[in-house]
Design an enzyme around this catalytic site. Structure first.
Site, PDB file in Angstrom:
ATOM      1  CG  ASP A  19      -1.928  -3.230  -3.167  1.00  0.00           C
ATOM      2  OD1 ASP A  19      -0.183  -3.037  -2.757  1.00  0.00           O
ATOM      3  OD2 ASP A  19      -2.818  -2.691  -3.657  1.00  0.00           O
ATOM      4  CG  HIS A  27      -1.454   0.282  -3.470  1.00  0.00           C
ATOM      5  ND1 HIS A  27      -1.315  -0.341  -4.754  1.00  0.00           N
ATOM      6  CD2 HIS A  27      -1.979   1.666  -4.095  1.00  0.00           C
ATOM      7  CE1 HIS A  27      -2.580  -0.560  -4.701  1.00  0.00           C
ATOM      8  NE2 HIS A  27      -2.441   1.220  -5.747  1.00  0.00           N
ATOM      9  CB  SER A  74      -5.600   1.981  -5.726  1.00  0.00           C
ATOM     10  OG  SER A  74      -4.798   1.419  -7.404  1.00  0.00           O
TER      11      SER A  74
END
Ligand SMILES: *[C@@H]1O[C@H](CO)[C@@H](O)[C@H](O)[C@H]1NC(C)=O
Ligand SMILES: *[C@@H]1O[C@H](CO)[C@@H](O)[C@H](O)[C@H]1NC(C)=O
Ligand SMILES: *[C@@H]1O[C@H](CO)[C@@H](O)[C@H](O)[C@H]1NC(C)=O
Ligand SMILES: [Ca+2]
Ligand SMILES: [Ca+2]
Length: 622
Positions: free
Chosen positions: A170, A195, A371
């Site tokens: 990521d 994230h 996600s």
């Protein structure tokens, strides 16, 4: 004890009499609530509410059964009867308008699947733990109790991810974005790079440290691979990330892919494909790296079979559900999705999101998107790997298929169906929600699946054009050859097709056992009229376990506002699976006996209806 039978029924008169006797007994063991069942004399029913308030109750509600029966509500919300209410009750009993007063015992009734955190006996000091409904759903944030990853059972059996390493590929440990060994996220004002940190927390946030919540596999290790934070992705960055330390990292979780704009058709390039193939063949000492992929955030505008990462056989593609069992609005559906976990995206309730770690040492309750779903799956797979470190990348897929549950997931658009061997699946959720408890238990006993074979079942390569095409391939699935495939795992339809509007193109494929997979659904934003699909490998997991021998049907058509035309140049059918798989036979047997049982129930129902009909006709004659 007998008190459990104190229910409303048509024989209220009888119950009232018996209950007066029972009521004195009840004080021994039962718990009385402040709610009363009150029977009033004729002619005073209109005074019920007034009577209730006079005697210290909040209100009275007329019950739809019995004669003059009312439910008297308490003012306070104390769960048990208080001294004051006992006094009220005694006064009420003496009122001349009252015929009978009956206490209401409180007894345990729980929603199906309901488990209380206290009952499970998991004590975590982490402040957000109770808000992590995806771990243990007790109905937080208006969710559906029991709709969770069932991690409690896996933890209870002692599996917490010890010894397992998961890479979060990521934005935030080797850094392929700036080529240095310091993969800290680049902190920006807009929290753009939060994230990876959020995803990592879902997998391995430490338990009982008073910080944020708890990871699914809270004793696992996380390797952060920073690879998303640069203006452009390259094949080298992707391939390097996917093949980073494959003997140390067990599971790779990716919550990214081609743009989810509903008009992109893209997948891994040469190096990345090679890296993935190497990963499953050579990673983890040859047992194979586990790649977990988020199915995509393009919602109903996109189809995850147009995303070559999600639809790859080498990745486990995960979709998500929200806390009441519906799909999230951004969820993409496709036939290559294997299973589902949880996320948020529809509900305003801020606590319906995914609670996890955040940047600046903070926590968040609002992580969302598919996600959020992939790392949860990575966590569950870590628990399974701890239970049985010998699991191969394919074992993990078999276990997901066999133990995922429909639970209380619902999909208004696509029905839940059973495939040819009785496995229940859905176009949106795959085989259902991952069940960590079920998975570790099966993993412990699991024998590695037999060798995998690949059979090219047939290939049509003549140009056929029109508005709607129906093609068939009849196959013996390479029977009699070394690569005979008898029990299916993945099936790929490699298709070259174009159309006057690619987004309106629909492709369905039906297996010889009658299972229909929607290989491509409508993508209203895709108005490509030139490129089409060029040898694109559409994949389905829905025919898992089936016998592929027989006739496969491919239906190609258009759906949209205007008529369209297209030309199909190639359909090659690739079958992947094993020659033997004993457990499938067991499933088939179970399924058939269930089928037989359900027939019996139907018969009984028919019988009941027949009895009812004859009773009715008898009564109408009288
Ligand atoms: C941490 O989160 C709280 C609550 O959202 C917020 O008020 C605070 O500013 C955050 N801290 C940092 C350093 O961002
Ligand atoms: C699709 O392919 C056929 C066959 O190659 C070709 O004749 C046709 O022009 C193409 N159609 C479009 C819309 O590109
Ligand atoms: C594909 O299957 C779907 C769902 O059953 C159906 O609605 C659609 O009409 C089918 N399309 C074609 C081209 O067969
Ligand atoms: Ca914690
Ligand atoms: Ca997508």
């Amino acid at each position: 004890m007998m008190l459990g039978s104190l229910r409303y029924g048509t024989t209220v008169g009888l119950i009232l009499i018996n209950a007066m006797v029972l009521a004195t007994l009840a004080t021994e063991e039962g718990i009385f609530t402040n709610h009363l069942l009150v029977q009033l004399h004729e002619g005073v029913h209109d005074e019920a509410h007034q009577l209730a308030t006079e005697h210290g109750y909040h209100s009275a509600r007329k019950l739809p059964f019995g004669e003059g029966l009312f439910h008297f509500y308490p003012l306070d919300t104390a769960p048990r009867r208080t001294k004051r209410s006992l006094h009220n009750r005694q006064r009420l009993e003496k009122d001349r308008r009252v015929k009978n007063v009956l206490d209401q015992e409180g007894f345990g009734r729980q929603k199906r699947g309901y488990r209380s955190i206290n009952e499970i006996d998991i004590k975590m000091t982490d402040p957000l733990f109770s808000k992590q409904w995806y771990l243990i759903n007790t109905g937080q944030a208006d969710g559906t109790p029991g709709l969770d990853l069932n991690v409690a059972e896996a933890w209870d059996l002692g599996y917490t991810g010890t010894g397992i390493t998961i890479a979060i590929m990521d934005d935030g440990s080797y850094d392929f974005s700036s080529n240095d060994p310091y993969p800290y996220p680049r902190y920006t004002d807009d929290w753009f790079n939060s994230h990876g940190t959020r995803c990592a927390g879902e997998v391995s946030a430490a338990a009982n440290n008073n910080i944020c919540g708890v990871g699914v596999a809270y004793n696992s290790k996380v390797a952060g691979i920073r690879m998303l934070d640069q203006p452009f992705m390259t094949d080298i960055i992707e391939a390097s990330s996917i093949s980073h330390m494959p003997q140390i990292i067990d599971i790779y979780s990716a919550s990214w892919g081609p743009t989810d704009d509903g008009k992109t058709v893209d997948g891994p390039r040469e190096l990345t494909l090679q890296a993935m193939a190497d990963g499953v063949n050579k990673g983890r000492g040859g047992k194979g790296s586990i790649y977990v992929w988020a199915s995509g955030d393009g919602g109903s505008y996109d189809d995850c079979n147009c995303d070559g990462y999600a639809s790859s056989m080498w990745t486990i593609s995960i979709n998500s559900a929200i806390n009441d069992g519906r799909t999230a609005l951004y969820d993409e559906s496709c036939s290559s999705t294997l299973a589902s976990t949880f996320s948020n995206g529809r509900k305003r309730n801020p606590e319906a999101g995914v609670a996890t770690t955040d940047l600046y040492g903070n926590c968040t309750l609002r992580h969302s998107g598919t996600s959020a779903a992939a790392p949860e799956a990575a966590g569950v797979f870590a628990l399974a790997l701890e239970a049985n470190p010998d699991l191969t990348w394919r074992d993990m897929q078999h276990l997901s298929v066999l133990t995922s549950k429909r639970n209380q997931l619902h999909d208004d658009l696509h029905q839940w169906r059973r495939n040819g061997v009785g496995l229940e699946f859905n176009h949106l959720f795959g085989y259902g929600v991952l069940d960590a408890g079920g998975m570790v238990k099966m993993a412990k006993e699991w024998k590695t699946v037999p060798e995998r074979f690949h059979c090219v079942a047939g290939s049509l390569q003549e140009i056929q054009s029109g508005e709607r095409l129906i093609l068939t391939i009849s196959t013996d699935s390479c029977q009699g050859k070394d690569n005979f495939v008898r029990y299916l795992e993945h099936v790929q339809a490699v298709v070259t097709v174009n159309g006057s509007r690619r987004g309106d193109l629909i492709i369905n494929m039906t297996s010889p056992m009658g299972t229909k997979s929607i290989l491509l659904s409508r993508r209203p934003r895709d108005d490509d009229a030139k490129v089409g699909f060029d040898k694109w490998p559409f994949m389905t997991t829905h025919t898992w376990g089936e016998d592929p021998r027989g006739t496969w049907i491919l239906e190609v058509g258009f759906q949209g506002d205007k008529p369209q035309r297209g030309a199909l140049k190639e359909w090659t059918l690739m079958l992947h699976g094993t020659q033997s798989a004993p457990y499938i036979d067991q499933i088939v047997r179970d399924y058939q006996s269930k089928l037989a049982m359900s027939k019996k129930e139907e018969l009984e129902e028919e019988l009941d209806e027949a009895v009812e009909r004859s009773l009715k006709s008898l009564l109408s004659k009288n």
